[in-house]
Design a protein around this motif. Structure first.
Motif, mmCIF file in Angstrom:
data_model
loop_
_atom_site.group_PDB
_atom_site.id
_atom_site.type_symbol
_atom_site.label_atom_id
_atom_site.label_comp_id
_atom_site.label_asym_id
_atom_site.label_seq_id
_atom_site.Cartn_x
_atom_site.Cartn_y
_atom_site.Cartn_z
ATOM 1 N N GLU A 1 0.339 7.423 8.574
ATOM 2 C CA GLU A 1 0.531 8.540 7.653
ATOM 3 C C GLU A 1 -0.082 9.832 8.191
ATOM 4 N N ASP B 1 10.096 10.517 -1.688
ATOM 5 C CA ASP B 1 10.313 10.647 -3.129
ATOM 6 C C ASP B 1 10.764 12.073 -3.423
ATOM 7 N N ARG C 1 0.828 -1.193 0.000
ATOM 8 C CA ARG C 1 0.000 0.000 0.000
ATOM 9 C C ARG C 1 0.867 1.248 0.000
ATOM 10 N N THR C 2 0.620 2.160 -0.919
ATOM 11 C CA THR C 2 1.396 3.387 -1.018
ATOM 12 C C THR C 2 0.485 4.598 -0.891
ATOM 13 N N ILE C 3 0.751 5.434 0.086
ATOM 14 C CA ILE C 3 0.013 6.677 0.260
ATOM 15 C C ILE C 3 1.025 7.798 0.359
ATOM 16 N N VAL C 4 0.960 8.750 -0.544
ATOM 17 C CA VAL C 4 1.840 9.911 -0.483
ATOM 18 C C VAL C 4 1.149 10.957 0.370
ATOM 19 N N SER D 1 5.871 7.872 1.539
ATOM 20 C CA SER D 1 5.000 6.761 1.162
ATOM 21 C C SER D 1 5.267 5.580 2.084
ATOM 22 N N ASP D 2 4.336 4.642 2.094
ATOM 23 C CA ASP D 2 4.504 3.385 2.844
ATOM 24 C C ASP D 2 4.889 3.644 4.297
ATOM 25 N N SER E 1 6.575 14.065 1.033
ATOM 26 C CA SER E 1 6.466 13.132 -0.098
ATOM 27 C C SER E 1 6.511 11.680 0.361
#
Length: 255
Positions: A49, A165, A3-6, A150-151, A148
């Motif tokens: 997050e 990122d 799962r990737t959430i920026v 993620s994860d 930026s």
């Protein structure tokens, strides 16, 4: 599936929501006199997050004191004046004790001249070869990079980890130049740089640890930021024009 959430867009949403409610953690309902009580044990813990986004948002809202350790015994101390946004750092430049004040697109360097005057440099004039100096003058850049992220994972109550990122950093001034230069140096690794961050019991960011590949003249740059005080008295005064001289041209390109 991973799962990737920026969290950059998430920060924007949170900032917008803050103008219309009393806090971030709400259930979206209207609580009346007959609303049932919710036990504290039933309140879910915020997602990692969100914990990180909240910490990043709050970073520049209070005065700060901090240290930055490059892993070679080169610990530098600094402070942030939240009212003006100015950052002051005590560092060693070329073997000379130096004070650096960064205010918007201006950097003032004191201690390199024998007459007490400050060099005045303009941020947009710096070239890639001098980016390590910008990183020294504005060492809170790494905390801004977390926008930026993620994860994001939370392995311990106050410890967060994930990847940043550099190609998705939203910033201006020194931070923008640093992100671009560090991203170019890192190559393919720029889109997923591991980080570890810690927050204190109040949810404020207290430390950031990262390594930027090849960012220091072809060598890896170790970045260990530690917030040592939040909310104390900090006033940073920009040198008067009569106390400054323009930085020489080679200052903007020197490694």
């Amino acid at each position: 599936m991973k799962r990737t959430i920026v969290i950059g867009p998430l920060i924007g949403v949170m900032l917008a929501s803050l103008s219309g409610c009393d806090g971030i953690w709400t259930d979206g309902g209207q609580a009346g006199n007959d609303a049932p009580a919710v036990s504290e044990s039933a309140t879910p813990s915020p997602k990692p997050e969100l914990v990180l986004a909240t910490a990043v948002i709050g970073l520049g809202k209070q005065n700060l004191k901090f240290t930055v350790d490059g892993g070679k015994g080169d610990v530098r101390s600094g402070s942030l004046d939240a009212a003006s946004g100015a950052v002051k750092v005590t560092a060693d430049v070329g073997g000379s004790p130096t004070e650096l004040i960064t205010y918007r697109d201006d950097i003032y360097i004191g201690g390199l001249r024998g007459d007490g005057k400050w060099f005045h440099a303009r941020v947009p004039n710096f070239k890639d070869s001098a980016i390590p100096f910008l990183a020294m003058a504005d060492p809170l850049f790494g905390a801004s990079f977390l926008g930026s992220a993620s994860d994001v994972q939370q392995s311990q109550p106050n410890t967060l980890s994930g990847t940043a990122d550099l190609t998705r950093v939203i910033a201006s001034g020194t931070t923008q130049l640093i992100a671009y230069a560090f991203g170019k140096a890192a190559g393919a690794e720029a889109t997923a740089l591991p980080f570890t961050a810690t927050v204190d019991d109040a949810g404020a960011l207290s430390a950031v640890n990262m390594v930027f590949p090849k960012a220091d003249r072809g060598k890896d740059l170790v970045y260990n930021l530690k917030i040592t005080e939040v909310g104390g008295a900090v006033t940073i005064t920009v040198p008067a024009e009569g106390d400054t001289v323009p930085a020489p041209a080679d200052f903007y390109t020197a490694p």
